[in-house]
Design a protein around this motif. Structure first.
Motif, PDB file in Angstrom:
ATOM      1  N   PRO A 435       0.950  -1.386  -0.080  1.00 58.79           N
ATOM      2  CA  PRO A 435       0.016   0.046  -0.063  1.00 58.79           C
ATOM      3  C   PRO A 435       0.888   1.350   0.029  1.00 58.79           C
ATOM      4  N   LYS A 439       0.898   4.002  -3.264  1.00 54.77           N
ATOM      5  CA  LYS A 439       0.458   5.312  -3.011  1.00 54.77           C
ATOM      6  C   LYS A 439       1.707   6.203  -3.510  1.00 54.77           C
ATOM      7  N   ARG A 466      -6.541  -8.053   5.039  1.00 51.31           N
ATOM      8  CA  ARG A 466      -6.770  -6.478   4.555  1.00 51.31           C
ATOM      9  C   ARG A 466      -6.390  -6.260   3.143  1.00 51.31           C
ATOM     10  N   GLU A 469      -9.755  -4.630   1.375  1.00 52.82           N
ATOM     11  CA  GLU A 469      -9.686  -3.105   1.804  1.00 52.82           C
ATOM     12  C   GLU A 469      -8.641  -2.277   1.341  1.00 52.82           C
ATOM     13  N   GLU A 470      -7.365  -2.799   1.292  1.00 52.34           N
ATOM     14  CA  GLU A 470      -6.155  -1.992   0.846  1.00 52.34           C
ATOM     15  C   GLU A 470      -6.519  -1.969  -0.704  1.00 52.34           C
ATOM     16  N   ASN A 471      -7.137  -2.866  -1.342  1.00 50.28           N
ATOM     17  CA  ASN A 471      -7.122  -2.485  -2.944  1.00 50.28           C
ATOM     18  C   ASN A 471      -8.216  -1.601  -3.300  1.00 50.28           C
ATOM     19  N   LYS A 472      -9.309  -1.606  -2.412  1.00 47.84           N
ATOM     20  CA  LYS A 472     -10.354  -0.842  -2.645  1.00 47.84           C
ATOM     21  C   LYS A 472      -9.853   0.551  -2.460  1.00 47.84           C
ATOM     22  N   GLU A 473      -9.001   1.017  -1.224  1.00 51.63           N
ATOM     23  CA  GLU A 473      -8.445   2.058  -1.160  1.00 51.63           C
ATOM     24  C   GLU A 473      -7.604   2.584  -2.310  1.00 51.63           C
ATOM     25  N   LYS A 476      -9.598   4.195  -4.969  1.00 51.44           N
ATOM     26  CA  LYS A 476     -10.098   5.391  -4.597  1.00 51.44           C
ATOM     27  C   LYS A 476      -8.924   6.422  -4.914  1.00 51.44           C
ATOM     28  N   ASN A 477      -7.595   5.947  -4.674  1.00 50.52           N
ATOM     29  CA  ASN A 477      -6.474   6.940  -4.728  1.00 50.52           C
ATOM     30  C   ASN A 477      -6.114   7.040  -6.135  1.00 50.52           C
ATOM     31  N   GLY A 499     -13.722   0.512  -5.765  1.00 50.73           N
ATOM     32  CA  GLY A 499     -13.345   1.892  -5.091  1.00 50.73           C
ATOM     33  C   GLY A 499     -13.381   2.961  -6.076  1.00 50.73           C
ATOM     34  N   GLN A 503     -15.935   6.549  -6.246  1.00 48.33           N
ATOM     35  CA  GLN A 503     -15.393   7.784  -6.529  1.00 48.33           C
ATOM     36  C   GLN A 503     -15.888   8.446  -7.659  1.00 48.33           C
TER      37      GLN A 503
END
Length: 545
Positions: A435, A439, A466, A469-473, A476-477, A499, A503
């Protein structure tokens, strides 16, 4: 039909020779997967559970099912007329299976190391023994040996993905003895170099980049050997020590990787570092570590193994590393970008652009020097500071260190800028899969002011509970930076897609492809001059859907 019935022995011998061909290819493929899983049965079993259905294609499965159904019919009606169709179906099965495996384009080919050869021989031997026993039983106790052997040979091939686990268990004692021989040889050899500066580097991410950066900075003053590529296991490091390390080197920089508690302890005991660097701690390899606490415990094994006069170096920006640094009473150097008042080495006045970065490098004594780097991204300044801390511990001054930093070249596949000459800019971050790194890569992509931004990614793996959840975030990024998104592998990238949609990213600009090769066609249809394409992570063959 009489010709077949009168020559079953000869036909059977010919079919046996033909059967060896698909048996070889199936064994070879499963050996490749076992190698990618580090020859660890527990990891291979996990792969088998998640991806085992992809070992054989639908065409191969359908031909096998047809052969089974035909056998049942033969048994029910006791007909010899169907013997010829059974032989033809068997040949079709063998042909399809071989063609199937030959058509699989591996990103990283199977390497027939000595260990791989030993395991391959074991797989072949086990399958031949099973075939021999089965054949003897059927010949002696059945009135339909020929067609039953056909079915049995097919089942043996289907069982190879499982029998390799048994083969791996059987060769394990041999492998342990061989590994111990080379480990002990390396252990004894490295202790002949008492005056050599041995640097151990570990962390959840950034350790490979830090290793190359540290070695390059040190080369301004010392003759340095570093472990190559991503060599970070006991056998990889032992190989470097046994084959390359000698007393002409003044420093040895070693990357240390871990997937389980105790891994770093084993490596530190092998190498005996005098300087230990903790670059970062975060959610990687959670499938084996289970939680962050276990990762912290494992990474700290490096510091625990330092001698009494050793030097521990910590990235004080990382909250988990900071906790470990605070409890350490050995001599230590703290580096970072934030909270300068606590740091021994830090960077300020940072300017990052699409060509690299500049910053003021300072120490707690008040010395400072301006530095420039070709490495992309603010996170790479953190990796540079780790190298600076090592150089500082080994007595280099800031001016020499600054010159060393300017010579550091981009590390292959880690935010490596590539200009293919088409006007389109490529950023190769194929070795990234966490992650924080993902980022950071998006931050680098966002630095480019011209052209549209395209990302190609299969997402991140080995994040345990995780991962979704981390891939969905991540999705979003991505939506905040990119104009087009190419997702490789529908199932694995579903959270990224979700994600993006959350958005309100334009669905028409999302492309889902099956393979990286398939993404090439989409990229060619999309990009134009000045566009920037980020390749974020490239999963190995054992992650194919």
């Amino acid at each position: 039909m009489d010709i077949i019935l009168n020559n079953l022995g000869i036909i059977g011998a010919i079919l046996f020779v033909i059967w060896l061909i698909p048996m070889y290819w199936t064994s070879r493929y499963t050996l490749h997967m076992m190698q990618l899983e580090g020859y660890r049965n527990n990891q291979y079993k996990r792969w088998l559970k998640e991806s085992g259905k992809n070992v054989f294609s639908n065409k191969v499965r359908n031909s096998a099912i047809a052969l089974f159904l035909l056998e049942i019919i033969v048994i029910l009606i006791d007909s010899k007329i169907l013997l010829l169709p059974m032989i033809l179906l068997f040949l079709l099965f063998c042909f399809l299976l071989v063609e199937d495996f030959k058509s699989k384009n591996a990103k990283k080919d199977l390497v027939f190391t000595k260990r791989a050869k030993r395991l391959f021989i074991a797989i072949i031997a086990i399958n031949l023994i099973i075939m021999l026993i089965y054949g003897l039983v059927v010949i002696n106790f059945s009135d339909r040996p020929f067609d039953l052997i056909l079915i049995g040979s097919l089942l043996i091939i289907y069982g190879i993905p499982q029998t390799i686990i048994l083969a791996n268990l059987l060769v394990l004692p041999i492998e342990k003895r061989i590994n111990k021989y080379y480990y002990d040889m390396a252990y004894n050899k490295v202790r002949n170099f008492e005056n050599m500066n041995i640097v151990g580097i570990t962390g959840s991410f950034g350790k490979t980049s830090t290793k190359f950066i540290t070695a390059e900075i040190l080369r301004h003053k010392y003759n340095v050997l570093n472990t190559p590529e991503s060599y970070n296991t006991p056998m990889g490091i032992s190989k470097v020590i046994n084959n390359t390390l000698d007393d002409s080197y003044e420093a040895f920089v070693v990357e240390m990787g871990a997937r389980n508690i105790g891994d770093i302890d084993e490596l530190a005991k092998l190498v005996g570092p005098k300087i230990g660097v903790l670059t970062s701690i975060g959610p990687t390899h959670l499938e084996t570590f289970k939680n962050i606490e276990n990762i912290m415990k494992t990474k700290y094994e490096l510091i625990e193994n330092l001698p009494a006069d050793g030097i521990a170096i910590f990235n004080y920006d990382n909250k988990y590393v900071r906790k470990l640094a605070d409890k350490t009473f050995k001599e230590k150097i703290l580096y970072g970008i934030k909270d300068h008042e606590y740091l021994d080495i830090y960077a300020k006045d940072i300017e990052v652009n699409e060509g690299g970065s500049t910053f003021i490098l300072s120490d707690k004594e008040g010395n400072s020097v301006k530095c420039s780097s070709k490495l992309l991204g603010k996170h790479n300044i953190s990796n540079i500071l780790a190298g600076v801390a090592v150089a500082n511990a080994m007595g280099m001054n800031l001016d020499d260190i600054s010159k060393g930093i300017s010579k550091v070249e981009p590390i292959p596949h880690r935010l490596q800028l590539i200009n293919p000459g088409t006007g389109v800019i490529i950023i190769d971050d194929a070795f990234n899969s966490n992650p924080v790194g993902a980022k950071a890569a998006l931050e680098v992509l966002n630095q480019f002011k011209e052209g549209r931004k395209v990302i190609v990614t299969p997402g991140m793996v080995e994040l345990g509970d995780r991962e979704e959840e981390e891939n969905k975030e991540f999705g979003k990024n991505i939506s905040k930076v990119c104009d087009f998104v190419i997702l490789v592998g529908e199932k694995r990238t579903r959270p990224i897609y979700q994600g993006l949609v959350e958005q309100k990213f334009n669905k028409d600009n999302i492309f889902v492809v099956k393979t990286l090769d398939e993404s090439t066609g989409v990229i060619q249809s999309l990009v134009k001059e000045k566009d920037v394409v980020l390749f974020e992570n490239d999963l190995p063959d054992n992650y194919n859907e």
